[in-house]
Enzyme design. Structure first.
Site, mmCIF file in Angstrom:
data_model
loop_
_atom_site.group_PDB
_atom_site.id
_atom_site.type_symbol
_atom_site.label_atom_id
_atom_site.label_comp_id
_atom_site.label_asym_id
_atom_site.label_seq_id
_atom_site.Cartn_x
_atom_site.Cartn_y
_atom_site.Cartn_z
ATOM 1 N N CYS A 8 0.862 -1.183 0.000
ATOM 2 C CA CYS A 8 0.000 0.000 0.000
ATOM 3 C C CYS A 8 0.900 1.235 0.000
ATOM 4 O O CYS A 8 2.047 1.155 -0.436
ATOM 5 C CB CYS A 8 -0.986 -0.018 1.171
ATOM 6 S SG CYS A 8 -0.249 0.188 2.804
ATOM 7 N N GLY A 10 1.789 3.735 2.788
ATOM 8 C CA GLY A 10 2.715 3.939 3.894
ATOM 9 C C GLY A 10 3.013 2.710 4.727
ATOM 10 O O GLY A 10 3.794 2.775 5.667
ATOM 11 N N THR A 12 1.142 1.215 6.874
ATOM 12 C CA THR A 12 0.677 1.332 8.258
ATOM 13 C C THR A 12 -0.798 0.953 8.418
ATOM 14 O O THR A 12 -1.254 0.762 9.544
ATOM 15 C CB THR A 12 0.868 2.765 8.804
ATOM 16 O OG1 THR A 12 0.131 3.681 7.998
ATOM 17 C CG2 THR A 12 2.343 3.155 8.864
ATOM 18 N N ARG A 14 -3.523 -0.553 5.313
ATOM 19 C CA ARG A 14 -4.060 -1.647 4.510
ATOM 20 C C ARG A 14 -3.131 -2.843 4.368
ATOM 21 O O ARG A 14 -3.542 -3.985 4.614
ATOM 22 C CB ARG A 14 -4.466 -1.138 3.120
ATOM 23 C CG ARG A 14 -5.672 -0.218 3.168
ATOM 24 C CD ARG A 14 -5.943 0.444 1.846
ATOM 25 N NE ARG A 14 -4.914 1.456 1.575
ATOM 26 C CZ ARG A 14 -4.889 2.229 0.508
ATOM 27 N NH1 ARG A 14 -5.809 2.087 -0.417
ATOM 28 N NH2 ARG A 14 -3.954 3.140 0.353
ATOM 29 N N ASP A 117 -9.087 3.289 1.204
ATOM 30 C CA ASP A 117 -8.004 3.786 2.049
ATOM 31 C C ASP A 117 -8.607 4.394 3.312
ATOM 32 O O ASP A 117 -9.238 5.445 3.265
ATOM 33 C CB ASP A 117 -7.171 4.832 1.314
ATOM 34 C CG ASP A 117 -5.949 5.278 2.099
ATOM 35 O OD1 ASP A 117 -5.748 4.786 3.238
ATOM 36 O OD2 ASP A 117 -5.196 6.115 1.583
#
Length: 144
Positions: A8, A10, A12, A14, A117
């Site tokens: 994904c 970042g 952190t 997904r 997201d």
């Protein structure tokens, strides 16, 4: 051995959630990792990601990683959360193009190929993202 890399932005929200979902299924012969196209190495999974996974009884021990050549070489299949992630990873690693798919594309889900997201949103949107990914991951395990 089948090695899946979820990607994904970042790393952190997904992709660590998808990694934790698949890992919790305990499928023999399947290894899983996650990374981000713009990750800051060492960042923790987001608070709501940890909360939603805990609600589902899924453990997570995560530190964000930037996608790199070593991970790309390690994996059998790269599953991205959006079509733009797929395009970015393909640009970054053109030799891996044949093993890069969106999660929904690989799962055979038609229509919008992007996973929602949840970044910055309330826990409820993280739950919606979790459910969307769990459905797709249930489909991909039939192919593994």
């Amino acid at each position: 051995m089948t090695r899946i890399l979820f990607v994904c932005t970042g790393n952190t929200c997904r992709s660590p959630m998808a990694e934790a979902i698949l890992r919790s299924m305990g499928i023999p012969g399947v290894e899983v990792k996650s990374a981000g196209v713009y990750a800051q190495d060492g960042s923790d999974a987001s608070e709501h990601t940890r909360t939603v996974l805990a609600e589902e009884g899924i453990d997570i021990d995560h530190q964000a990683s930037m996608i790199n050549e070593s991970l790309v070489n390690w994996t059998s299949c790269i599953l991205t959360m959006t079509e733009s992630h797929k395009a970015a990873v393909t640009r970054m690693f053109p030799n891996a193009a044949g093993k890069i798919f969106t999660l929904k594309e690989f799962a055979g889900i038609e229509g919008d190929l992007d996973i929602i997201d949840p970044f910055g949103g309330p826990a409820e949107i993280y739950r919606k993202t979790f459910n969307e990914m769990k459905i797709a991951i249930s489909e991909i395990i039939k192919k593994l």
